[in-house]
Design a protein around this motif. Structure first.
Motif, PDB file in Angstrom:
ATOM      1  N   PHE A   2     -23.778 -14.622  15.138  1.00  0.00           N
ATOM      2  CA  PHE A   2     -23.993 -13.417  15.936  1.00  0.00           C
ATOM      3  C   PHE A   2     -25.248 -12.709  15.436  1.00  0.00           C
ATOM      4  O   PHE A   2     -25.657 -12.873  14.289  1.00  0.00           O
ATOM      5  N   SER A  61     -15.572 -14.382  21.034  1.00  0.00           N
ATOM      6  CA  SER A  61     -15.957 -12.975  21.000  1.00  0.00           C
ATOM      7  C   SER A  61     -15.103 -12.177  21.976  1.00  0.00           C
ATOM      8  O   SER A  61     -14.862 -12.603  23.113  1.00  0.00           O
ATOM      9  N   GLU A  72     -23.923 -12.838  20.997  1.00  0.00           N
ATOM     10  CA  GLU A  72     -23.430 -14.104  20.463  1.00  0.00           C
ATOM     11  C   GLU A  72     -24.562 -15.116  20.464  1.00  0.00           C
ATOM     12  O   GLU A  72     -25.227 -15.327  21.481  1.00  0.00           O
ATOM     13  N   ILE A 110     -18.921  -6.256  16.100  1.00  0.00           N
ATOM     14  CA  ILE A 110     -18.536  -7.555  16.643  1.00  0.00           C
ATOM     15  C   ILE A 110     -17.031  -7.684  16.481  1.00  0.00           C
ATOM     16  O   ILE A 110     -16.515  -7.543  15.369  1.00  0.00           O
TER      17      ILE A 110
END
Length: 781
Positions: free
Chosen positions: A566, A552, A560, A577
């Motif tokens: 996610f 990430s 996360e 994201i």
């Protein structure tokens, strides 16, 4: 020489103006938005942001071009089942003159044609509503122009219908059908029955929304107009209702060629009790009304909200005055209010909305009800404006006070979005402005001033300009939890580069592969790539996909959950994201996989290029890397606190070759499994085909001399079936595709069309004979 019809020329001129004004409003706003860079300091009073993308605005164009390509490919197939599916898609979703012309001229030219008609359709909607207001409501030219423009550029048209061709067709034909129904009520006659029947047929053939929602709405509107006539007795009203029903039925039967396939796709709801148990009110009526006209609240943040009601607050005030106008029969006011309430509840209450969407996994049916509600609100506003002289100043003061009070207390609590201070102030000022205008009209006994109408039209333009700024994503979608989800958790869209393929799952060939086990239970928690790997292992092949390590990089209102999964915080304005993936090289085949069931926006960012894609649900997207460092941003609105996967995979060429070698071809709907060692061993077998799943498919085989139907089901959006291999079975399988709905629809349509033509010819003949008799009688006199 016949004298010039000045009135006819005047009507044509005003219809042309009613066509041009909405086109110019949308085109000018679009031109300004795309050519003037948004400035951050203006976001407090507008919806403009850096998120605007031209492709999002013209998403209906891209969708229709893709449909042309797929339909033409299907109709040219040697397989009858594929041809039938293509014909069914054409009949149920794309029956418009523009789309049919696009099929004739090819995809490239069709894309340009559709882009032009994107703007022209707003004009067609405006002129159609203007025609209805002038002919049936009796509104004068100037105010009719304003009201029709409000309808054609209302929020529900701009941000929902304009992004779906079939919905936009409903927007255009709805006023014409309402006009035909009202004319039938007032004048009767075979000629008007013909006209209304044809328009009912056109509405039914326009798409699911037109058939399932707009046709019933037009029937109910006809009842409403009957009730508006004080002179009609109960008997007259009942006779009028019967005539409308028979006319609508004949129109639907004329459109049977499209209606029957639509009815075939309607599936019964399995758990109605559970649906209502989990039902919730998604937003309150005032929230809905704010968004229905021109005050679309953005789905971003409170400070970025657009003006809530804008210039069209006058329609809101007039709609309220409709119920206070004693010149309008009480029965009509009660029926109109109930009709509005019913449509509102059908959209706002999630369980009822889901039930009325008849198991279709799209928002088309919800949006078509919103279009009907917007049409009804604007129509009663027009009726109220025509009879405004019958109102008292106190009624207008009260309506304006109520609107101001609602704006002041509005919190959009059901949607968790609230308009900002500037939005509230703008709406309050508009309410005061229109209150003063209406009081002036009543006091002076004059018409609505032309200057005011001109100012209001410019106000509509500025409001569209404010709301057009962001991408389609930034629009606060009232029905996102319905519109963005797929029917099946295992269903996902695969989008590849030109010339690429994945056997079975994204392959132009009609093929199949035999599995040694039923894999459905193993696909519940798997993403698209993992599902294909599970299927490959069940076919005794190696995994096709290998996960690429990613981490990430940036999270906004998201978190996360580990293992490439996610989650997004519920009821936030936007979830983002961003992951960073290091690719082994820029030449292998890489794929982005997301299983979030929402409308999603994907950005691939490389050192020298950015690529943007949009999806309506779970997807697998082939990447186009220009270097090894890939930053991938996923944006969506998560209303359910859902946790799902977002990963990057590499496709293994050696595994694809092995998997492909184990597939077999389907030739003319026939599969010969006798040469496949996995099929010849005893036990339960599962076969997955490359044919998209449709419940009209049947797989048949012979066992002990008798024809047997295999159990069919869906796996990853594909047709699959299972059978028990035992002694006495013939492993030659036949896929049959039922086309009885299309065939029956064609027969009924031809029969009803012939009946209409015969009746029309007889009517014309009788009319001509009657005229000749009248002329002879005049000559004798």
């Amino acid at each position: 020489m016949r004298p010039l019809d000045v009135n006819a020329r005047d009507r044509r001129a005003w219809l042309t103006v009613a066509f041009i004004v909405p086109v110019m409003i949308v085109f000018a706003a679009y031109t300004l938005v795309t050519n003037i860079a948004p400035n951050e300091k203006y976001t407090a009073i507008t919806m403009r942001s850096m998120e605007f993308r031209e492709d999002d605005m013209f998403s209906a164009v891209s969708s229709d071009v893709d449909s042309i390509i797929s339909i033409k490919a299907g109709m040219s197939s040697d397989d009858l089942s594929v041809r039938t599916s293509a014909v069914r898609e054409l009949l149920t979703e794309h029956m418009s003159i523009v789309f049919l012309l696009g099929m004739l001229i090819g995809p490239a030219a069709a894309a340009e044609l559709f882009r032009v008609f994107f703007f022209l359709k707003f004009g067609l909607a405006g002129s159609a509503f203007f025609y209805f207001l002038r002919k049936n409501i009796g509104l004068k030219n100037d105010p009719a122009l304003l009201v029709s423009s409000v309808y054609s550029v209302s929020s529900v048209v701009m941000f929902y219908a304009a992004l779906d061709s079939s919905l936009m067709n409903s927007v255009i034909f709805l006023p014409l059908l309402l006009s035909a129904v009202d004319t039938l009520n007032r004048k009767g006659g075979l000629k008007n029955i013909f006209a209304a029947s044809i328009l009912f047929a056109v509405m039914a053939i326009s798409g699911f929304g037109g058939f399932i929602n707009c046709v019933p709405f037009c029937i109910l509107f006809g009842v409403f107009m009957l009730l508006c006539d004080r002179k009609r007795s109960v008997g007259d009203i009942l006779f009028g209702i019967l005539r409308i029903l028979l006319t609508a039925a004949s129109g639907v039967l004329i459109a049977a060629v499209a209606v029957f396939p639509m009815l075939r796709s309607v599936k019964p709801v399995s758990d109605i009790a559970g649906m209502f148990k989990a039902g919730e009110v998604r937003f309150f009526m005032i929230d809905l009304l704010y968004r229905m006209l021109d005050g679309n609240i953005t789905g971003q943040s409170i400070r970025d909200a657009a003006p809530v009601l804008g210039i069209s607050v006058f329609a809101f005030i007039l709609a309220m005055l409709f119920f206070a106008n004693k010149e309008i029969p009480l029965r009509a006011r009660i029926f109109g209010g109930l009709l509005m309430l019913i449509i509102y509840i059908s959209v706002a209450y999630s369980a009822l909305d889901e039930l009325l969407c008849v198991s279709k996994g799209t928002g088309e049916l919800t949006y078509s009800r919103l279009i009907c509600l917007a049409c009804l609100i604007v129509t009663v506003a027009a009726i109220s404006l025509k009879n405004i002289s019958c109102l008292s100043k106190n009624s207008i003061y009260l309506a304006a006070f109520v609107v101001i009070g609602l704006v002041a207390v509005e919190s959009s609590s059901a949607a968790d979005i609230s308009p900002n201070t500037v939005s509230r102030l703008f709406s309050v000022l508009c309410a005061i402005f229109w209150c003063a205008v209406f009081v002036h009209v009543i006091t002076t006994k004059k018409e609505l001033p032309t200057t005011i109408i001109t100012v209001a039209l410019f106000g509509l333009f500025f409001n569209v300009l404010f709301c057009l700024g962001p991408a389609r994503f930034a629009v606060d979608d009232l029905c996102l939890d319905r519109a963005g989800k797929n029917n099946s958790a295992s269903d996902f869209e695969i989008r590849l580069r030109e010339g690429e393929s994945i056997p079975i799952f994204a392959d132009e060939r009609e093929s199949y592969i035999v599995l040694l086990s039923d894999v459905r239970g193993s696909l519940v928690e798997a993403d698209a790539a993992q599902s294909i790997n599970v299927i490959a292992r069940a076919a005794q092949c190696n995994d096709l996909f290998t996960e690429v390590f990613s981490e990430s990089y940036f999270l906004k209102d998201s978190y996360e959950a580990g293992g490439g999964r996610f989650g997004g915080e519920a009821s936030t304005s936007r979830n983002e994201i961003t992951i960073h993936a290091v690719l082994a090289d820029a030449f292998s085949r890489y794929y982005i996989v997301s299983m979030f069931p929402y409308e999603q926006y994907v950005d691939e960012n490389y050192a020298d290029s950015d690529i943007h894609s949009t999806f309506n649900g779970a997807f697998m997207l082939q990447m186009t890397p220009s270097d090894q460092d890939a930053y991938i941003k996923l944006a969506f609105i998560n209303e359910d606190s859902m946790v799902s996967s977002f990963r990057v995979y590499m496709l293994r060429d050696d595994a694809v070759f092995d998997f492909n070698s184990r597939t077999g071809l389907i030739e003319n709907g026939t599969m010969d499994l006798s040469g496949d060692e996995r099929a010849t061993t005893p036990g339960l077998k599962t076969v997955i085909t490359s044919i998209p799943y449709d419940d009209s498919y049947r797989v048949k085989y012979t066992k002990d001399g008798k024809t047997v139907d295999a159990e069919t089901f869906e796996i990853c959006g594909k047709l699959a079936f299972a059978f028990e291999n035992s002694q006495g079975i013939d492993l030659t399988m036949r896929i049959d595709h039922s086309s009885s709905d299309v065939t029956a629809g064609i027969v009924v349509t031809l029969f009803m069309t012939a009946c209409v033509i015969i009746c029309a010819l007889m009517y014309n003949k009788n009319t001509r004979v009657d005229k000749e008799k009248e002329e002879l009688a005049e000559q004798k006199d």
